[in-house]
Enzyme design. Structure first.
Site, PDB file in Angstrom:
ATOM      1  N   ASP A 293      -2.959 -22.452 -10.619  1.00 27.55           N
ATOM      2  CA  ASP A 293      -2.124 -21.714 -11.659  1.00 27.55           C
ATOM      3  C   ASP A 293      -2.192 -22.213 -13.114  1.00 27.55           C
ATOM      4  O   ASP A 293      -2.593 -23.541 -12.939  1.00 27.55           O
ATOM      5  CB  ASP A 293      -0.606 -21.681 -11.152  1.00 27.55           C
ATOM      6  CG  ASP A 293       0.211 -20.371 -11.801  1.00 27.55           C
ATOM      7  OD1 ASP A 293       0.227 -19.307 -11.069  1.00 27.55           O
ATOM      8  OD2 ASP A 293       0.484 -20.711 -12.905  1.00 27.55           O
TER       9      ASP A 293
ATOM     10  N   PHE B  20      15.153   8.395   2.445  1.00 24.39           N
ATOM     11  CA  PHE B  20      16.447   8.675   2.323  1.00 24.39           C
ATOM     12  C   PHE B  20      16.565   8.488   0.842  1.00 24.39           C
ATOM     13  O   PHE B  20      16.014   7.592   0.020  1.00 24.39           O
ATOM     14  CB  PHE B  20      17.066   7.573   2.915  1.00 24.39           C
ATOM     15  CG  PHE B  20      17.621   7.811   4.326  1.00 24.39           C
ATOM     16  CD1 PHE B  20      18.527   8.965   4.831  1.00 24.39           C
ATOM     17  CD2 PHE B  20      17.222   7.031   5.451  1.00 24.39           C
ATOM     18  CE1 PHE B  20      18.741   9.269   6.231  1.00 24.39           C
ATOM     19  CE2 PHE B  20      17.650   7.378   6.886  1.00 24.39           C
ATOM     20  CZ  PHE B  20      18.208   8.525   6.979  1.00 24.39           C
ATOM     21  N   GLY B  21      17.515   9.332   0.197  1.00 26.48           N
ATOM     22  CA  GLY B  21      17.847   9.015  -1.405  1.00 26.48           C
ATOM     23  C   GLY B  21      18.719   7.759  -1.811  1.00 26.48           C
ATOM     24  O   GLY B  21      19.144   7.014  -0.792  1.00 26.48           O
TER      25      GLY B  21
ATOM     26  N   GLU C 256       8.256  -7.407   0.186  1.00 24.07           N
ATOM     27  CA  GLU C 256       8.984  -8.368  -0.373  1.00 24.07           C
ATOM     28  C   GLU C 256      10.328  -8.582   0.929  1.00 24.07           C
ATOM     29  O   GLU C 256      10.696  -7.486   1.283  1.00 24.07           O
ATOM     30  CB  GLU C 256       9.597  -8.292  -1.706  1.00 24.07           C
ATOM     31  CG  GLU C 256       8.539  -8.486  -2.676  1.00 24.07           C
ATOM     32  CD  GLU C 256       8.813  -8.438  -3.957  1.00 24.07           C
ATOM     33  OE1 GLU C 256      10.148  -9.036  -4.216  1.00 24.07           O
ATOM     34  OE2 GLU C 256       8.054  -7.922  -5.079  1.00 24.07           O
TER      35      GLU C 256
ATOM     36  N   ASN D 218       1.108   3.036  -1.565  1.00 19.19           N
ATOM     37  CA  ASN D 218       2.233   2.985  -2.603  1.00 19.19           C
ATOM     38  C   ASN D 218       2.686   4.375  -3.040  1.00 19.19           C
ATOM     39  O   ASN D 218       3.804   4.597  -3.290  1.00 19.19           O
ATOM     40  CB  ASN D 218       1.773   1.886  -3.904  1.00 19.19           C
ATOM     41  CG  ASN D 218       1.934   0.625  -3.191  1.00 19.19           C
ATOM     42  OD1 ASN D 218       2.577   0.206  -2.000  1.00 19.19           O
ATOM     43  ND2 ASN D 218       1.849  -0.304  -4.099  1.00 19.19           N
TER      44      ASN D 218
ATOM     45  N   CYS E 143       5.972  -3.464  -7.384  1.00 17.05           N
ATOM     46  CA  CYS E 143       4.729  -2.535  -7.077  1.00 17.05           C
ATOM     47  C   CYS E 143       4.685  -1.058  -7.284  1.00 17.05           C
ATOM     48  O   CYS E 143       3.998  -0.588  -8.202  1.00 17.05           O
ATOM     49  CB  CYS E 143       4.276  -2.990  -5.526  1.00 17.05           C
ATOM     50  SG  CYS E 143       3.952  -4.437  -5.235  1.00 17.05           S
TER      51      CYS E 143
END
Length: 459
Positions: free
Chosen positions: A30, A269-270, A160, A213, A278
């Site tokens: 990193d 489901f709403g 996640e 996705n 993502c």
């Protein structure tokens, strides 16, 4: 084998730690010195269950370390992974970090042995691995991709809050590679797993990630559009409609006399909309790719549009309940895009706050994990609370994230501290609370007549 992982973000750190747990020698690269120091102390810069314990164990065993030294990490590595961010920039994917790492690896390949394989782990639009990445590697190395070194695309499917579990217990591993050498390297990397290992080309691997996705986002937007219709229809209960829809044997198959509920149904489901690191950026990237190629993508365009409209519709509904939001204090319960994470990137909570402030409300936010710096973007207009005292004096509460802690709050007592006891449940997570008769409990997905009777039903 020795593996160099570029990027100590969510995907890179989880991937590196898990690969070291499998027995590989891993160095995560990193550019942030503080992040590297934090990781090498055995602390995680992100919240992910199980990750810190795994990190400490493999640091102690000498199988893992974080470093700023890219060349040192590449020395002796048989495989390098590009796991850096691909953020959304004005509705398009930003591949500059991927290109920069490919250039660094390519320079190493000038003198590296011929058995090195470069693997793209970052989510990139189809054609990137064989296009931008391969070209950059070849230009920097003076060698030929697929002949002098391996090139592959190996998408991640990490949720996640469940990322360590998902990596260590995969349902499938997609190996998108150019040439036999890269395929063999990936097989060796994942030799410890018995799940299906699916060999495809890199472009197909990229499409598989986006298809995954896009389907999840489509399910959520479908449910939210249905909820919007039900909310405008007296007596309609969208949640009940979807629960019965789920019982269709094509969605919930019966195996040996037992109904098997696929995990996909949790996306049907709403609520207040999808968010996170993502789905929003990946849907933007794939629709932008379609536009750039002159291709229509009307379904995915509308998936995005439905999601963008949902938070404003929630706030408009609250305004109707309160007779306007000017001068009202609203407690927003949850900033993270979902429970079990401190990630609030592209969370629906952000447009919710924006819409509340735009209509003149004073906003207090509650979240158990999201860092206090998250509310800084609103210039002091949003206060972050860690306790149920966030409700004191509030004219309404809006549940944005279904944190399990919220179901344990003593609501019968807490609503008595509110200026007006209005609770708009954006996730229908508090349906089973025994609300006092004075409370206006407003679930999402229900028509006006049914919603207005909620406090009598639960009181």
């Amino acid at each position: 084998m020795k593996v160099a992982v570029f990027g100590c973000g969510y995907v890179g750190l989880v991937t590196g730690a898990c690969l070291s747990a499998l027995g590989h020698q891993v160095e995560c690269v990193d550019v942030d010195p503080r992040k590297v120091e934090t990781i090498n102390r055995g602390e995680t810069p992100i919240f992910e269950p199980g990750l810190e314990a795994m990190l400490k164990e493999n640091l102690a065993a000498g199988r893992f370390r974080a470093t700023l030294d890219a060349q040192g990490a590449l020395e002796g590595a048989r495989l390098s992974m590009i796991a850096v961010g691909t953020p959304d920039r004005d509705g398009h994917i930003d591949l500059s970090f991927v290109e920069g790492v490919a250039r660094t690896i390519g320079a190493h390949l000038r003198t590296a042995p011929d058995d090195h394989t470069v693997v793209v782990k970052s989510t990139v639009v189809p054609g990137t691995t064989l296009g931008l990445v391969a070209r950059t590697l070849e230009a920097a190395s003076g060698r030929v991709a697929g002949e002098d070194f391996g090139v592959a695309m190996n998408p991640e499917f990490l949720r996640e809050g469940f990322a360590v579990q998902d990596f260590m217990e995969p349902d499938r591993i997609v190996l998108g590679h150019l040439g036999v050498q890269a395929g063999q390297a990936l097989e060796a990397l994942y030799a410890g797993f018995a799940c299906p290992k699916l060999h495809v080309n890199p472009t197909e691997a990229e499409f598989i990630k986006y298809a995954s996705n896009a389907l999840l986002a489509t399910c959520i937007s479908f449910a939210n559009e249905l909820y919007t219709l039900c909310e405008a229809t007296p007596g309609a209960d969208g949640r009940k409609v979807l629960e019965i829809l789920h019982m269709d044997r094509r969605l919930t198959p019966v195996h040996q006399g037992e109904a098997v509920r696929p995990g996909l149904l949790s996306y049907l489901f709403g609520g207040v909309g999808y968010g996170g690191s993502c789905l929003p950026k990946d849907l933007n990237a794939i629709t932008a790719m379609a536009r750039e190629r002159g291709l229509p993508a009307p379904l995915l365009d509308q998936v995005v549009a439905v999601n963008r409209r949902r938070p404003a519709a929630i706030v408009d509904r609250l305004a109707r309940e309160l007779g306007g939001l000017q001068g009202r204090t609203v407690a927003l319960l949850g900033l993270a895009f979902k429970p079990g994470t401190d990630d609030w990137r592209h969370s629906p909570s952000q447009p919710l706050v924006d819409a509340l402030l735009a209509q003149g409300a004073t906003v207090r936010a509650w979240d158990p994990l999201v860092d206090a710096g998250a509310v800084a973007a609103w210039g002091g207009r949003v206060a972050l609370h860690r306790t149920s005292a966030v409700l004191a004096g509030a004219h309404a509460a809006v549940l944005a994230t279904a944190w399990p802690e919220l179901t344990a709050w003593p609501w019968a007592d807490l609503v008595g501290t509110m200026a007006t006891p209005v609770v708009l449940d954006g996730r229908n997570a508090l349906e089973h609370v025994a609300w006092p008769g004075s409370v206006r409990y407003v679930p999402v997905g229900r028509g006006p007549a049914l919603a207005s009777r909620e406090h009598h039903v639960h009181g």
